[in-house]
Design a protein around this motif. Structure first.
Motif, short mmCIF file in Angstrom:
data_model
loop_
_atom_site.label_atom_id
_atom_site.label_comp_id
_atom_site.label_asym_id
_atom_site.label_seq_id
_atom_site.Cartn_x
_atom_site.Cartn_y
_atom_site.Cartn_z
N MET A 36 0.85 -1.18 0.00
CA MET A 36 0.00 0.00 0.00
C MET A 36 0.90 1.24 0.00
N ASN A 37 0.55 2.23 -0.81
CA ASN A 37 1.42 3.39 -0.86
C ASN A 37 1.14 4.36 0.29
N GLN A 38 2.06 5.26 0.47
CA GLN A 38 2.01 6.21 1.60
C GLN A 38 0.75 7.07 1.56
N GLN A 39 0.33 7.50 0.38
CA GLN A 39 -0.84 8.36 0.28
C GLN A 39 -2.08 7.67 0.84
N ARG A 40 -2.27 6.41 0.49
CA ARG A 40 -3.43 5.68 1.00
C ARG A 40 -3.32 5.46 2.51
N GLN A 41 -2.13 5.14 2.99
CA GLN A 41 -1.93 4.92 4.42
C GLN A 41 -2.26 6.18 5.21
N GLU A 42 -1.85 7.33 4.70
CA GLU A 42 -2.07 8.59 5.41
C GLU A 42 -3.52 9.06 5.30
N PHE A 43 -4.16 8.82 4.18
CA PHE A 43 -5.50 9.36 3.95
C PHE A 43 -6.61 8.55 4.60
N PHE A 44 -6.50 7.23 4.59
CA PHE A 44 -7.60 6.38 5.04
C PHE A 44 -8.08 6.65 6.46
N GLY A 83 -13.54 4.10 -9.24
CA GLY A 83 -14.14 4.78 -8.09
C GLY A 83 -13.98 6.29 -8.16
N ALA A 84 -14.63 6.96 -7.22
CA ALA A 84 -14.69 8.42 -7.22
C ALA A 84 -13.49 9.10 -6.54
N LEU A 85 -12.76 8.38 -5.68
CA LEU A 85 -11.69 9.03 -4.91
C LEU A 85 -10.39 9.13 -5.70
N LEU A 86 -9.76 10.28 -5.62
CA LEU A 86 -8.47 10.51 -6.26
C LEU A 86 -7.40 10.52 -5.16
N VAL A 87 -6.95 9.35 -4.79
CA VAL A 87 -5.96 9.20 -3.73
C VAL A 87 -4.85 8.31 -4.28
N GLY A 88 -3.63 8.81 -4.26
CA GLY A 88 -2.50 8.03 -4.75
C GLY A 88 -1.36 8.94 -5.15
N PRO A 141 1.01 11.17 -7.71
CA PRO A 141 0.63 12.11 -8.77
C PRO A 141 0.36 11.38 -10.10
N GLU A 142 1.15 10.37 -10.38
CA GLU A 142 0.97 9.62 -11.62
C GLU A 142 -0.34 8.83 -11.61
N GLU A 143 -0.67 8.21 -10.48
CA GLU A 143 -1.92 7.46 -10.38
C GLU A 143 -3.13 8.38 -10.51
N VAL A 144 -3.07 9.53 -9.86
CA VAL A 144 -4.19 10.47 -9.90
C VAL A 144 -4.35 11.03 -11.31
N ALA A 145 -3.25 11.40 -11.96
CA ALA A 145 -3.32 11.91 -13.33
C ALA A 145 -3.93 10.88 -14.28
N GLU A 146 -3.51 9.63 -14.14
CA GLU A 146 -4.04 8.58 -15.00
C GLU A 146 -5.53 8.37 -14.76
N LYS A 147 -5.96 8.43 -13.52
CA LYS A 147 -7.37 8.25 -13.22
C LYS A 147 -8.20 9.41 -13.77
N ILE A 148 -7.71 10.62 -13.64
CA ILE A 148 -8.41 11.78 -14.20
C ILE A 148 -8.50 11.64 -15.71
N ARG A 149 -7.40 11.25 -16.34
CA ARG A 149 -7.40 11.07 -17.80
C ARG A 149 -8.40 10.00 -18.21
N ARG A 150 -8.43 8.89 -17.51
CA ARG A 150 -9.35 7.78 -17.82
C ARG A 150 -10.80 8.22 -17.65
N HIS A 151 -11.10 8.92 -16.56
CA HIS A 151 -12.47 9.40 -16.34
C HIS A 151 -12.86 10.41 -17.42
N SER A 152 -11.93 11.28 -17.77
CA SER A 152 -12.22 12.28 -18.80
C SER A 152 -12.56 11.61 -20.13
N GLU A 153 -11.78 10.60 -20.49
CA GLU A 153 -12.05 9.88 -21.74
C GLU A 153 -13.42 9.20 -21.68
N SER A 154 -13.74 8.61 -20.53
CA SER A 154 -15.02 7.91 -20.38
C SER A 154 -16.21 8.86 -20.45
#
Length: 99
Positions: free
Chosen positions: A1-9, A41-46, A48-61
């Motif tokens: 699990m990455n640090q962002q998820r550990q800190e945010f959850f 899912g709706a949450l952007l947690v991860g 910078p690369e993971e968040v950018a990819e998720k935003i890009r994927r949602h935008s395309e969808s």
């Protein structure tokens, strides 16, 4: 699990479990959090690369989105963590979406 998820959850779970209790819903689980931060899912947690990819994927969808709003408050995030998150959005994530 990455640090962002550990800190945010923990703060996410604290806040939403309180809201769930007020509304008569079951408490937030780690599985529900992971599902919401997963690929569809709706949450952007991860990272910078993971968040950018998720935003890009949602935008395309969705046929293209022009803006994203981040709700970044969290019951357990401290000021330094919040400022670091804002810095990562501006310095590392945003350039990935603007190329």
């Amino acid at each position: 699990m990455n640090q962002q998820r550990q800190e945010f959850f923990p703060g996410y779970a604290e806040t939403f479990t309180r809201i769930c209790r007020e509304r008569g819903w079951p408490p937030v689980t780690r599985a529900a959090f992971d599902a919401q931060r997963g690929a569809t899912g709706a949450l952007l947690v991860g990272s910078p690369e993971e968040v950018a990819e998720k935003i890009r994927r949602h935008s395309e969808s969705l046929g293209g989105i022009s803006r994203v709003t981040f709700q970044m408050d969290n019951a357990q995030m401290n000021y330094a963590q919040l400022m670091r998150s804002i810095e990562l959005i501006g310095m590392r994530m945003s350039p990935l979406l603007n190329n």
